[in-house]
Design a protein around this motif. Structure first.
Motif, PDB file in Angstrom:
ATOM      1  N   GLN A   1     -24.344 124.407 -15.202  1.00 16.33           N
ATOM      2  CA  GLN A   1     -24.538 122.997 -14.558  1.00 16.33           C
ATOM      3  C   GLN A   1     -25.534 122.341 -15.772  1.00 16.33           C
ATOM      4  OE1 GLN A   1     -26.785 122.639 -10.903  1.00 16.33           O
ATOM      5  NE2 GLN A   1     -26.021 120.564 -10.503  1.00 16.33           N
ATOM      6  N   LEU A   2     -26.578 122.767 -16.202  1.00 21.06           N
ATOM      7  CA  LEU A   2     -27.665 121.970 -16.819  1.00 21.06           C
ATOM      8  C   LEU A   2     -27.344 122.015 -18.343  1.00 21.06           C
ATOM      9  CD1 LEU A   2     -30.499 123.039 -14.851  1.00 21.06           C
ATOM     10  CD2 LEU A   2     -29.606 120.733 -15.000  1.00 21.06           C
ATOM     11  N   LEU A   3     -26.328 122.702 -18.916  1.00 26.14           N
ATOM     12  CA  LEU A   3     -26.078 123.229 -20.346  1.00 26.14           C
ATOM     13  C   LEU A   3     -26.361 121.621 -21.155  1.00 26.14           C
ATOM     14  CD1 LEU A   3     -25.690 124.717 -22.836  1.00 26.14           C
ATOM     15  CD2 LEU A   3     -23.443 124.952 -22.063  1.00 26.14           C
ATOM     16  N   PHE A   4     -25.256 120.858 -20.709  1.00 31.71           N
ATOM     17  CA  PHE A   4     -24.844 119.712 -21.487  1.00 31.71           C
ATOM     18  C   PHE A   4     -26.161 118.825 -21.467  1.00 31.71           C
ATOM     19  CE2 PHE A   4     -19.922 120.006 -20.924  1.00 31.71           C
ATOM     20  CZ  PHE A   4     -19.961 120.662 -21.917  1.00 31.71           C
ATOM     21  N   ALA A   5     -26.845 118.547 -20.281  1.00 29.47           N
ATOM     22  CA  ALA A   5     -28.084 118.016 -20.009  1.00 29.47           C
ATOM     23  C   ALA A   5     -28.972 118.377 -20.958  1.00 29.47           C
ATOM     24  CB  ALA A   5     -28.530 117.883 -18.626  1.00 29.47           C
ATOM     25  N   GLY A   6     -29.211 119.813 -21.254  1.00 28.26           N
ATOM     26  CA  GLY A   6     -30.052 120.417 -22.195  1.00 28.26           C
ATOM     27  C   GLY A   6     -29.838 120.120 -23.615  1.00 28.26           C
ATOM     28  N   LEU A   7     -28.482 119.905 -24.012  1.00 30.98           N
ATOM     29  CA  LEU A   7     -28.051 119.452 -25.351  1.00 30.98           C
ATOM     30  C   LEU A   7     -28.385 118.265 -25.546  1.00 30.98           C
ATOM     31  CD1 LEU A   7     -24.673 121.737 -25.640  1.00 30.98           C
ATOM     32  CD2 LEU A   7     -26.879 122.173 -26.590  1.00 30.98           C
ATOM     33  N   ARG A   8     -28.465 117.330 -24.597  1.00 34.89           N
ATOM     34  CA  ARG A   8     -28.611 115.866 -24.635  1.00 34.89           C
ATOM     35  C   ARG A   8     -30.185 115.797 -24.590  1.00 34.89           C
ATOM     36  NH1 ARG A   8     -25.027 111.417 -23.812  1.00 34.89           N
ATOM     37  NH2 ARG A   8     -23.087 112.014 -24.067  1.00 34.89           N
ATOM     38  N   ALA A   9     -31.034 116.590 -24.164  1.00 34.45           N
ATOM     39  CA  ALA A   9     -32.579 116.264 -23.642  1.00 34.45           C
ATOM     40  C   ALA A   9     -33.222 115.740 -24.814  1.00 34.45           C
ATOM     41  CB  ALA A   9     -33.177 117.409 -23.207  1.00 34.45           C
ATOM     42  N   PHE A  10     -32.650 115.898 -26.204  1.00 32.79           N
ATOM     43  CA  PHE A  10     -33.681 115.708 -27.341  1.00 32.79           C
ATOM     44  C   PHE A  10     -33.024 114.527 -28.059  1.00 32.79           C
ATOM     45  CE2 PHE A  10     -34.700 119.884 -25.814  1.00 32.79           C
ATOM     46  CZ  PHE A  10     -36.116 119.724 -25.610  1.00 32.79           C
ATOM     47  N   ASP A  11     -31.958 113.975 -27.550  1.00 32.47           N
ATOM     48  CA  ASP A  11     -31.058 112.959 -28.261  1.00 32.47           C
ATOM     49  C   ASP A  11     -31.896 111.952 -29.093  1.00 32.47           C
ATOM     50  OD1 ASP A  11     -28.724 113.745 -28.126  1.00 32.47           O
ATOM     51  OD2 ASP A  11     -28.102 112.388 -26.384  1.00 32.47           O
ATOM     52  N   ASP A  12     -32.930 111.469 -28.513  1.00 31.26           N
ATOM     53  CA  ASP A  12     -33.949 110.418 -29.155  1.00 31.26           C
ATOM     54  C   ASP A  12     -35.241 110.822 -29.688  1.00 31.26           C
ATOM     55  OD1 ASP A  12     -32.029 108.488 -28.124  1.00 31.26           O
ATOM     56  OD2 ASP A  12     -32.749 108.688 -26.243  1.00 31.26           O
TER      57      ASP A  12
END
Length: 343
Positions: free
Chosen positions: A297-308
């Motif tokens: 459930q959280l994989l994509f959120a993790g891959l996006r967590a450091f976008d900025d």
């Protein structure tokens, strides 16, 4: 352009935007999709343009009734119809996309990627189903992210990529599955084929159709190939943040954490609570929760967590064990990763 956030009470307004050919992102149980009414070629083409999506990468059509599968496809074979009915009865609404023969005059080549098949599914989300009903025609819905980037599982993810670039988004809670639907090709009733893994596993499908031959045909087509993919995720790079992604087994990750060398300051660790509990260093982390379900459930959120965060150059992401329940998680992570470290 101002991207409007539609509430559940604004279903009719969201549908009106779609009928006018505008793009409206929508939630499902899997990820958020970028919606356009599927009978408007210009609107569908704008989905490709907004995402930067290759034109031969077919779109999945989202419907609001089980019977719509038969209404909008050319399932003429009795065996094929029986298979389709069993699958929709058991798994719809839900995270299963069925690849079926197209019906002439229904969907244009921008939807199908120029193929004679089309992917159709009924999402398990009341808000989105209400909007499709109000729109009066199916909507296409690839993931609402820039092409090649991690799929969105929250409204904020959608707005990160498309705020000011699309007409609206259905304002909803984060998705609860977190990876895209299983794609099953039933265009050949003699041999059904999984083209993309998801929450519904090969075992689930074989249990539903015990007398049917079903194979795992998940494969990666080279980007320079002339072959057209029958389903999203088969040909082009997906799910990648701007950082290097290293998929690493729990044992190897713990070895790295415990080693004198450790992890470099420009790294972040995306892992389960158990793994993160071993980290003493002041490194950025993202928790995948306590088990396989929360990790998926959280994989994509993790891959996006450091976008900025331009200071982070490398993401170490826990690679779950190679079991059937983890197939979708591993599929998405390994597509995002430039390196795999597994014991």
């Amino acid at each position: 352009m101002i991207t409007k956030r539609f509430t559940f009470g604004q279903t009719a307004q969201a549908a009106e935007y779609l009928k006018q050919g505008q793009l409206v992102a929508f939630p499902t149980e899997t990820v958020f999709g970028l919606g356009a009414i599927a009978n408007n070629e210009r609107a569908v083409a704008s989905v490709y343009q907004a995402k930067g999506r290759p034109s031969d990468n077919p779109l999945i059509v989202h419907v609001c009734h089980k019977k719509d599968l038969f209404r909008y496809s050319n399932i003429a074979n009795e065996a094929q119809a029986a298979i389709a009915k069993k699958l929709t009865d058991q798994f719809w609404p839900g995270p299963l996309t069925l690849i079926v023969p197209t019906k002439a005059g229904i969907f244009g080549p921008t939807v199908t990627g120029g193929l004679n098949t089309v992917g159709i599914r009924m999402p398990d989300h009341d808000f989105t189903l209400a909007v499709i009903r109000e729109t009066g025609f199916p909507i296409v819905g690839p993931s609402a992210n820039l092409s090649g980037k991690p799929s969105p599982t929250t409204v904020d993810h959608v707005l990160h990529d498309f705020d000011g670039k699309i007409a609206g988004v259905l304002d909803s809670q984060p998705t609860h599955i977190g990876v895209e639907s299983t794609v099953l090709d039933i265009s050949n009733p003699e041999e059904l084929a999984i083209l993309r893994p998801g929450a519904i596993t090969l075992k689930d499908l074989r249990n539903a159709l015990p007398n049917q031959r079903i194979i795992d045909a998940t494969q990666q087509i080279a980007e320079d190939s002339k072959e057209h993919p029958k389903a999203p995720g088969m040909k082009y790079r997906h799910y990648s943040p701007h950082q290097e992604v290293i998929a690493i087994s729990p044992a190897k990750l713990l070895e790295l954490i415990d080693s004198k060398q450790g992890l470099c300051p420009e790294s972040a660790v995306i892992a389960s609570d158990d793994i993160l509990s071993h980290l003493d260093a002041d490194l950025p982390t993202f928790s995948l929760g306590a088990n396989e379900a929360t990790a998926t459930q959280l994989l994509f959120a993790g891959l996006r967590a450091f976008d900025d965060n331009d200071q982070i150059k490398r993401l170490y992401v826990e690679l779950l064990a190679d079991t059937e329940v983890n197939t979708a998680y591993r599929n998405r992570l390994l597509k995002a990763a430039s390196k795999k470290i597994e014991s």
